[in-house]
Design a protein around this motif. Sequence first.
Motif, mmCIF file in Angstrom:
data_model
loop_
_atom_site.group_PDB
_atom_site.id
_atom_site.type_symbol
_atom_site.label_atom_id
_atom_site.label_comp_id
_atom_site.label_asym_id
_atom_site.label_seq_id
_atom_site.Cartn_x
_atom_site.Cartn_y
_atom_site.Cartn_z
ATOM 1 N N GLY A 1 42.417 46.027 49.950
ATOM 2 C CA GLY A 1 43.091 44.813 49.470
ATOM 3 C C GLY A 1 42.105 43.741 49.042
ATOM 4 N N VAL A 2 41.039 43.573 49.822
ATOM 5 C CA VAL A 2 40.019 42.578 49.473
ATOM 6 C C VAL A 2 39.366 42.939 48.144
ATOM 7 C CG1 VAL A 2 37.808 41.592 50.175
ATOM 8 C CG2 VAL A 2 39.600 41.975 51.884
ATOM 9 N N ASP B 1 40.594 44.740 45.689
ATOM 10 C CA ASP B 1 41.534 44.521 44.583
ATOM 11 C C ASP B 1 41.648 43.034 44.248
ATOM 12 O OD1 ASP B 1 42.054 47.179 44.283
ATOM 13 O OD2 ASP B 1 43.842 47.175 45.556
ATOM 14 N N TYR B 2 41.684 42.200 45.292
ATOM 15 C CA TYR B 2 41.827 40.759 45.046
ATOM 16 C C TYR B 2 40.613 40.206 44.308
ATOM 17 C CZ TYR B 2 42.289 35.774 45.788
ATOM 18 O OH TYR B 2 42.371 34.423 45.580
ATOM 19 N N THR C 1 40.524 41.477 40.683
ATOM 20 C CA THR C 1 41.599 41.064 39.775
ATOM 21 C C THR C 1 41.854 39.555 39.786
ATOM 22 O OG1 THR C 1 43.258 41.498 41.492
ATOM 23 C CG2 THR C 1 42.767 43.284 39.952
ATOM 24 N N GLU C 2 41.460 38.878 40.880
ATOM 25 C CA GLU C 2 41.736 37.448 40.991
ATOM 26 C C GLU C 2 40.476 36.614 41.175
ATOM 27 O OE1 GLU C 2 44.722 36.267 40.544
ATOM 28 O OE2 GLU C 2 45.784 38.206 40.558
ATOM 29 N N GLY C 3 39.435 37.198 41.730
ATOM 30 C CA GLY C 3 38.228 36.420 42.022
ATOM 31 C C GLY C 3 37.427 36.110 40.780
ATOM 32 N N GLU D 1 36.902 48.640 41.120
ATOM 33 C CA GLU D 1 37.848 49.287 42.028
ATOM 34 C C GLU D 1 37.486 50.770 42.141
ATOM 35 O OE1 GLU D 1 41.978 50.102 40.863
ATOM 36 O OE2 GLU D 1 42.545 48.722 42.467
#
Length: 341
Positions: free
Chosen positions: A155-156, A158-159, A162-164, A269
Amino acid sequence: MNTRRHLPPAGDAVPYLAAVAVAFGAAGIFLAALGFDVVRAYSTILLTSFRTANGVIQTLLKFVPVLLLALAFTVPLAAWKFNIGGEGQLIAGAVGSAAAGILLAGLPAAAILPAVVVAGVGAGALWAALPAWLLYRFGVSEILTTVLMNFVSFGVMDYVATEGWPDTAAGHPTTIPIAPAARLPLLVASPPLHAGILLALGAAGAVAVFVYRTAAGYELRATGANARAAMLHGIPVGRIAPLALVLGGALAGLAGAIEVAGVHHRLIEGVQSNYLLLSILVGLLARGNLVAVPPVAFAIAVLDVGARAMQRTMMIPVEVVFVVEGLVLVFVLLSDVVRRR
């Protein structure tokens, strides 16, 4: 202390070699049943790594993370603790290194490159610290907690991808590239081979010296051999085993740092690949012997690179490759059970 005292007798390798041979025999029957040419498949597996310069380089690149994750599994094993969280610790190291490589852009290579490596090692150790603390404080099984931490790490990853610091132009979840100065230098330009292999071999040598030639390493091995006896002799068993997990996490974090700074130059990923299964296989085949880990890791890298080539050239499904690797693991475990009876 005598290092040779901790090496298994040469005859002890026979059951494991027999197990590998039986596993390949079973896999051959499986491949034949699916209609594949078994001789061609096995020649591809065994020779791909040595036929071309690219094959050699690909094998060395595979060898680096397999070696480091095998060490991350084997060092806690010396204290009879099972670190199944190498995958998550590698991801944590990759996240830490990518963050350092992006946030510190603008610094000279002499400053940013060590920072990237240290960030990866530190993040891996920190990721293993929670299972270590739960083991130390409450006696929670490290097998359960390190496995669960793997799922958290997905999860980390992916975050962050995709978001960082996402690279929106890429077709795969990934961050933007790290600064050019944060990348490991090349030992060979074409095909490219980065200097991470020197870091990995240096880490393997340092860990072997620590475990076999220092008082702390002796206490580590004494804890794994007989925790009660070690405790009666004043060895702080309650602290040593958790610290072994943290050291394992640091080694896995180094693998993540090298994957980012040497191979991908960003966090992607799936950076953990299939290294966890391979590393456990190496640790079991080496029987927890740190001196034996590097050559066994290289042999496993050869087999894995060959198996991937078999998949590409013979159109064998990747699931069959996993079956072959799984059969080796199962038969090695069975041989160990039979040997102890």
